[in-house]
Design a protein around this motif. Sequence first.
Motif, PDB file in Angstrom:
ATOM      1  N   ILE A 247       1.158  -0.917  -0.014  1.00 37.53           N
ATOM      2  CA  ILE A 247      -0.193   0.162   0.400  1.00 37.53           C
ATOM      3  C   ILE A 247       0.975   1.174   0.264  1.00 37.53           C
ATOM      4  CG2 ILE A 247      -1.267   1.236   1.155  1.00 37.53           C
ATOM      5  CD1 ILE A 247      -2.950  -1.334   1.944  1.00 37.53           C
ATOM      6  N   ASP A 248       1.856   1.631  -1.541  1.00 41.89           N
ATOM      7  CA  ASP A 248       1.861   3.004  -1.487  1.00 41.89           C
ATOM      8  C   ASP A 248       1.834   4.227  -0.845  1.00 41.89           C
ATOM      9  OD1 ASP A 248       3.748   1.460  -2.864  1.00 41.89           O
ATOM     10  OD2 ASP A 248       3.410   1.323  -4.608  1.00 41.89           O
ATOM     11  N   GLY A 249       0.529   4.591  -1.145  1.00 44.64           N
ATOM     12  CA  GLY A 249      -0.463   5.272   0.062  1.00 44.64           C
ATOM     13  C   GLY A 249      -1.661   5.398   0.629  1.00 44.64           C
ATOM     14  N   ILE A 250      -2.515   5.355  -0.098  1.00 47.02           N
ATOM     15  CA  ILE A 250      -4.416   5.119   0.751  1.00 47.02           C
ATOM     16  C   ILE A 250      -4.331   3.818  -0.414  1.00 47.02           C
ATOM     17  CG2 ILE A 250      -6.136   6.185   0.846  1.00 47.02           C
ATOM     18  CD1 ILE A 250      -5.343   8.883   0.927  1.00 47.02           C
ATOM     19  N   ALA A 251      -4.627   2.754   0.272  1.00 45.37           N
ATOM     20  CA  ALA A 251      -6.012   2.043  -0.698  1.00 45.37           C
ATOM     21  C   ALA A 251      -7.521   2.462   0.695  1.00 45.37           C
ATOM     22  CB  ALA A 251      -5.529   0.475   0.508  1.00 45.37           C
ATOM     23  N   ALA A 252      -8.385   2.888  -0.203  1.00 47.53           N
ATOM     24  CA  ALA A 252      -9.337   3.256   0.305  1.00 47.53           C
ATOM     25  C   ALA A 252     -10.401   2.467  -0.733  1.00 47.53           C
ATOM     26  CB  ALA A 252      -9.873   4.385   0.423  1.00 47.53           C
ATOM     27  N   SER A 253     -11.685   1.992   0.268  1.00 48.85           N
ATOM     28  CA  SER A 253     -12.818   1.870  -0.218  1.00 48.85           C
ATOM     29  C   SER A 253     -12.844   0.347  -1.121  1.00 48.85           C
ATOM     30  CB  SER A 253     -13.277   2.783  -1.073  1.00 48.85           C
ATOM     31  OG  SER A 253     -14.521   2.282  -1.564  1.00 48.85           O
ATOM     32  N   ALA A 254     -13.286   0.673  -2.265  1.00 53.93           N
ATOM     33  CA  ALA A 254     -12.458  -0.849  -3.283  1.00 53.93           C
ATOM     34  C   ALA A 254     -11.398  -1.491  -3.283  1.00 53.93           C
ATOM     35  CB  ALA A 254     -13.623  -0.806  -4.143  1.00 53.93           C
ATOM     36  N   ALA A 255     -10.334   0.016  -3.299  1.00 55.00           N
ATOM     37  CA  ALA A 255      -9.383  -0.598  -3.435  1.00 55.00           C
ATOM     38  C   ALA A 255      -8.457  -1.177  -1.793  1.00 55.00           C
ATOM     39  CB  ALA A 255      -8.410   0.349  -3.039  1.00 55.00           C
ATOM     40  N   SER A 256      -9.381  -1.342  -0.791  1.00 60.54           N
ATOM     41  CA  SER A 256      -8.620  -1.498   0.624  1.00 60.54           C
ATOM     42  C   SER A 256      -9.381  -3.230   0.477  1.00 60.54           C
ATOM     43  CB  SER A 256      -9.820  -1.528   1.757  1.00 60.54           C
ATOM     44  OG  SER A 256     -11.059  -1.390   1.402  1.00 60.54           O
ATOM     45  N   TYR A 257     -10.464  -3.402  -0.259  1.00 56.82           N
ATOM     46  CA  TYR A 257     -10.966  -4.958  -0.414  1.00 56.82           C
ATOM     47  C   TYR A 257     -10.199  -5.905  -1.113  1.00 56.82           C
ATOM     48  CZ  TYR A 257     -13.987  -8.990  -1.323  1.00 56.82           C
ATOM     49  OH  TYR A 257     -14.420 -10.590  -1.299  1.00 56.82           O
ATOM     50  N   ILE A 258      -9.839  -5.044  -2.202  1.00 53.65           N
ATOM     51  CA  ILE A 258      -8.557  -6.107  -3.244  1.00 53.65           C
ATOM     52  C   ILE A 258      -7.369  -6.230  -2.908  1.00 53.65           C
ATOM     53  CG2 ILE A 258      -7.101  -5.731  -5.130  1.00 53.65           C
ATOM     54  CD1 ILE A 258      -9.450  -3.328  -6.503  1.00 53.65           C
ATOM     55  N   ALA A 259      -6.765  -5.644  -1.241  1.00 55.61           N
ATOM     56  CA  ALA A 259      -5.620  -5.831  -0.702  1.00 55.61           C
ATOM     57  C   ALA A 259      -6.090  -6.863  -0.039  1.00 55.61           C
ATOM     58  CB  ALA A 259      -5.369  -4.842   0.471  1.00 55.61           C
ATOM     59  N   MET A 260      -7.442  -7.032   0.381  1.00 54.14           N
ATOM     60  CA  MET A 260      -7.265  -8.597   1.242  1.00 54.14           C
ATOM     61  C   MET A 260      -7.053  -9.324   0.603  1.00 54.14           C
ATOM     62  SD  MET A 260      -8.098  -6.896   4.223  1.00 54.14           S
ATOM     63  CE  MET A 260      -7.214  -5.632   3.931  1.00 54.14           C
ATOM     64  N   ALA A 261      -6.997  -9.459  -0.788  1.00 56.05           N
ATOM     65  CA  ALA A 261      -6.362 -10.916  -1.393  1.00 56.05           C
ATOM     66  C   ALA A 261      -5.140 -11.339  -1.396  1.00 56.05           C
ATOM     67  CB  ALA A 261      -7.283 -10.829  -2.666  1.00 56.05           C
ATOM     68  N   GLY A 262      -4.532 -10.448  -1.019  1.00 53.62           N
ATOM     69  CA  GLY A 262      -2.833 -10.671  -1.001  1.00 53.62           C
ATOM     70  C   GLY A 262      -2.177 -11.910   0.425  1.00 53.62           C
ATOM     71  N   ASP A 263      -1.862 -12.772   0.088  1.00 52.69           N
ATOM     72  CA  ASP A 263      -1.004 -13.417   1.099  1.00 52.69           C
ATOM     73  C   ASP A 263      -0.530 -12.220   2.547  1.00 52.69           C
ATOM     74  OD1 ASP A 263      -1.889 -15.410  -0.335  1.00 52.69           O
ATOM     75  OD2 ASP A 263       0.078 -14.796  -2.125  1.00 52.69           O
ATOM     76  N   GLU A 264       0.138 -11.527   2.120  1.00 48.67           N
ATOM     77  CA  GLU A 264       1.273 -10.423   2.896  1.00 48.67           C
ATOM     78  C   GLU A 264       0.216  -8.358   2.357  1.00 48.67           C
ATOM     79  OE1 GLU A 264       5.441 -10.119   5.079  1.00 48.67           O
ATOM     80  OE2 GLU A 264       4.912 -10.153   3.646  1.00 48.67           O
ATOM     81  N   ILE A 265       0.541  -8.170   2.805  1.00 48.00           N
ATOM     82  CA  ILE A 265      -0.007  -6.762   2.894  1.00 48.00           C
ATOM     83  C   ILE A 265       0.772  -6.102   3.911  1.00 48.00           C
ATOM     84  CG2 ILE A 265      -1.221  -5.447   2.939  1.00 48.00           C
ATOM     85  CD1 ILE A 265      -4.408  -7.322   3.082  1.00 48.00           C
ATOM     86  N   VAL A 266       1.844  -5.119   3.266  1.00 47.27           N
ATOM     87  CA  VAL A 266       3.100  -4.553   4.001  1.00 47.27           C
ATOM     88  C   VAL A 266       2.952  -2.787   3.893  1.00 47.27           C
ATOM     89  CG1 VAL A 266       5.143  -3.628   3.491  1.00 47.27           C
ATOM     90  CG2 VAL A 266       4.237  -6.192   2.709  1.00 47.27           C
ATOM     91  N   MET A 267       2.648  -2.037   5.093  1.00 47.19           N
ATOM     92  CA  MET A 267       1.936  -0.707   4.882  1.00 47.19           C
ATOM     93  C   MET A 267       2.821  -0.307   5.327  1.00 47.19           C
ATOM     94  SD  MET A 267      -1.835  -0.857   5.629  1.00 47.19           S
ATOM     95  CE  MET A 267      -1.949   0.850   6.088  1.00 47.19           C
ATOM     96  N   PRO A 268       3.848   1.303   4.519  1.00 48.19           N
ATOM     97  CA  PRO A 268       4.618   2.135   5.255  1.00 48.19           C
ATOM     98  C   PRO A 268       3.294   3.180   6.247  1.00 48.19           C
ATOM     99  CG  PRO A 268       4.568   2.646   2.680  1.00 48.19           C
ATOM    100  CD  PRO A 268       3.088   1.776   3.655  1.00 48.19           C
TER     101      PRO A 268
END
Length: 338
Positions: free
Chosen positions: A77-98
């Motif tokens: 997540i290089d900046g903001i993962a909001a709304s529908a984008a956050s749901y796409i993120a949930m499909a990852g095996d690992e989620i990394v956030m600055p």
Amino acid sequence: MASWYAIRARGTGAEVAIYDEIGAYGVSAKGFLAELGALPEGTPVDLRLNSPGGSVFDAVAIHNAIKRHEGTITVWIDGIAASAASYIAMAGDEIVMPENAFLMIHDPAGLVMGTAEDMRAMAEALDKVKGSLVSGYAAKSGRTPEEVSALMASETWFDASDAVAQGFADRLIEPVRIAAAFDIGRFRNAPPVLVEAIEAEPEPDDESDGEVTVATDDVADGDQVEDAEDEQTAASDAPRPPAETPPPCGAPPDPAEIRAEAIGHARAVVDLCRLAGQPQLAGRFLEADASLDEVRAALLAAKAESEPEIASHHPQPGRSSAARPWGEIIARTFKLKG
């Protein structure tokens, strides 16, 4: 025409970037799914997100496609993962956030025009979509569906630390420079730190069209993206995302210029179709990414092939067969007596 995503091969893996509104510019998820499906089975994917969301229906399709992919999916997540984008993120095996990134979840929304039945149908569709979203967020975070549903209803923003603590992300990394070229004013609970950053920005010039760049100076501007090969050969340190990550197709274009160009093109296509009496064709042309010359040629061809519709109940030019000569009318009207 511009797109909101880019997919390219990097070393032994692939990099996918979603850096704008999902489904924007008339580009649906269909192309995304085709490109993702073309990757070899088992290809590891780095999915980079900096998006305010967008079409929830496209996001559900993308989420499901990513879950089906056999390779490892690492979400950055290089900046903001909001709304529908956050749901796409949930499909990852690992989620990394600055540490200075944000993730937001909320209830899906939609627009409908029509009868009460149309509106009830939309409400039912949104309820079904929310059920899918709740399942995805709950599966990743380990929270109950009831807890997730309440968080969505109140439009909940998580900074990176909160996202990891709540189970919506897996790992923190050092802050990066965030470039968010989209309007977060559409959201009711945007974090004060983002609002303050927006208010601190200088007045936009003519080219920015009122869009906002949110930046932090924790990382030097000159830092560059490390190649995938370097990341694989690096020592135990985890790969760090770029200080200012551009879309993976070279230097990032000006988002305001892209948006203005896309909107202008779409309006021109719609106007041409309306003038030709074929407004229903506009969506087809936009989906096909047709140029204005191609649109004009297609409309002219359709016009040439069409035949005039003449029905017997429509008045036709010329004298009717039932019309009587003026001489007869005058004679009958002014009949001489005697």
